[in-house]
Design an enzyme around this catalytic site. Sequence first.
Site, PDB file in Angstrom:
ATOM      1  N   GLN A  43       0.835  -1.213   0.000  1.00 39.54           N
ATOM      2  CA  GLN A  43       0.000   0.000   0.000  1.00 39.54           C
ATOM      3  C   GLN A  43       0.871   1.266   0.000  1.00 39.54           C
ATOM      4  O   GLN A  43       0.543   2.261   0.638  1.00 39.54           O
ATOM      5  CB  GLN A  43      -0.951  -0.005   1.187  1.00 39.54           C
ATOM      6  CG  GLN A  43      -2.162  -0.904   0.993  1.00 39.54           C
ATOM      7  CD  GLN A  43      -3.094  -0.422  -0.123  1.00 39.54           C
ATOM      8  OE1 GLN A  43      -3.136   0.754  -0.469  1.00 39.54           O
ATOM      9  NE2 GLN A  43      -3.836  -1.354  -0.701  1.00 39.54           N
ATOM     10  N   SER A  44       1.956   1.246  -0.743  1.00 36.32           N
ATOM     11  CA  SER A  44       2.857   2.404  -0.796  1.00 36.32           C
ATOM     12  C   SER A  44       2.187   3.617  -1.436  1.00 36.32           C
ATOM     13  O   SER A  44       1.722   3.541  -2.576  1.00 36.32           O
ATOM     14  CB  SER A  44       4.110   2.023  -1.592  1.00 36.32           C
ATOM     15  OG  SER A  44       4.861   3.177  -1.905  1.00 36.32           O
ATOM     16  N   ASN A  45       2.173   4.719  -0.704  1.00 33.97           N
ATOM     17  CA  ASN A  45       1.707   5.974  -1.282  1.00 33.97           C
ATOM     18  C   ASN A  45       2.726   6.519  -2.271  1.00 33.97           C
ATOM     19  O   ASN A  45       2.374   7.179  -3.249  1.00 33.97           O
ATOM     20  CB  ASN A  45       1.496   7.016  -0.179  1.00 33.97           C
ATOM     21  CG  ASN A  45       0.496   6.557   0.856  1.00 33.97           C
ATOM     22  OD1 ASN A  45      -0.658   6.294   0.533  1.00 33.97           O
ATOM     23  ND2 ASN A  45       0.934   6.451   2.102  1.00 33.97           N
TER      24      ASN A  45
ATOM     25  N   ALA B 113       4.658   4.708  -4.241  1.00 34.22           N
ATOM     26  CA  ALA B 113       4.505   3.985  -5.513  1.00 34.22           C
ATOM     27  C   ALA B 113       3.343   4.573  -6.311  1.00 34.22           C
ATOM     28  O   ALA B 113       3.456   4.815  -7.520  1.00 34.22           O
ATOM     29  CB  ALA B 113       4.275   2.494  -5.238  1.00 34.22           C
TER      30      ALA B 113
END
Length: 334
Positions: free
Chosen positions: A75-77, A79
């Site tokens: 859930q990388s912001n 990325a």
Amino acid sequence: MNLARFPRVSLAHLPTPLERLDNLTRALNGPEIWIKRDDCTGLSTGGNKTRKLEFLMAAAQAEGADTVITQGATQSNHARQTAAAAAKLGMGCHLLLEDRTKKTEFDYTQNANVLFDALHGAVIERCALHPDMNGEMMKIADRLKAAGHKVYAIPGGGSNPIGALGYVDAAMELVMQANTARLKIDHVVHATGSAGTQAGLAAGFAGLHSDIKLLGVGVRAPRERQEANVFQLACATADLLGMSGAVKREHIMANCDYVGEGYGFPARSTIDAIRMLAKLEAILLDPVYSGKGMAGLIDLVRKGYFKKGETVVFIHTGGQIGLTAYASDFLTNG
Ligand SMILES: *Cc1c(COP(=O)(O)O)cnc(C)c1O
């Protein structure tokens, strides 16, 4: 600090608003609390990585890259914002997403940031928890280069000296806004992870000879490691700006007491802080970063670390789209 000599593309809605949190200030009965809305940078639901990407994507373009690659948690912001920036600039984007939580719910593995990554056209690869994610990413970069692509690799969180320039700029923007508003800021507080945000702010404040105290609230590493990472990057950023030695070790402060179980797991205090801000201020924080940062701020007000008569600015670094990946945490936690 002449930022205009570095290549930069326009991606963020700037300046972001600086607003007083009247209801939270009243409820906590301590310092005056303000918020810098870096969740409102605009790119694909915003967040702090957009400022870094203005410099990183320009560097990629300057090198003639046709593809960018980066890495982060599922859930990388970072990325998601990188995928959005690449889409806007007509570049390819590869993401390596690391499973740091072993969560299996659809909302976590496919929805929220992951959905947006896909909508922006990024190619997603996944891996299990790995000690050297940047190394794993470079293996994919080599594969893409062998296939004829000109690849620009962005480290996790966009945290290198070029990315940190985005937060040198934010430091200048904040000091300017405070001057205009005749606001004397005593402390700035924000969530710190891959260190670029705090490093850029620290370098910026040092370059401005500001006496604002900066506190990063950790989301993963223990305090000593976090402070060492931030200090190293802040010094490298100062070097890039031609002001070597400006950042002192004592300028770098992190508090890592609000991590809870680990990265990507909201603690009880995270959930409480998210609920409190949503109800009192209609501001949405996120379960991985800004919720922990705000939990730290609230607790440190209650403990008297931030005092009545002082002014504290919380930098909202974004990420609220991640709330939908964690809906079950809110349903099962009262
Ligand atoms: C990445 C991120 C942070 C941490 O910033 P770093 O520069 O990695 O320390 C904080 N909040 C949110 C929402 C983020 O996505």
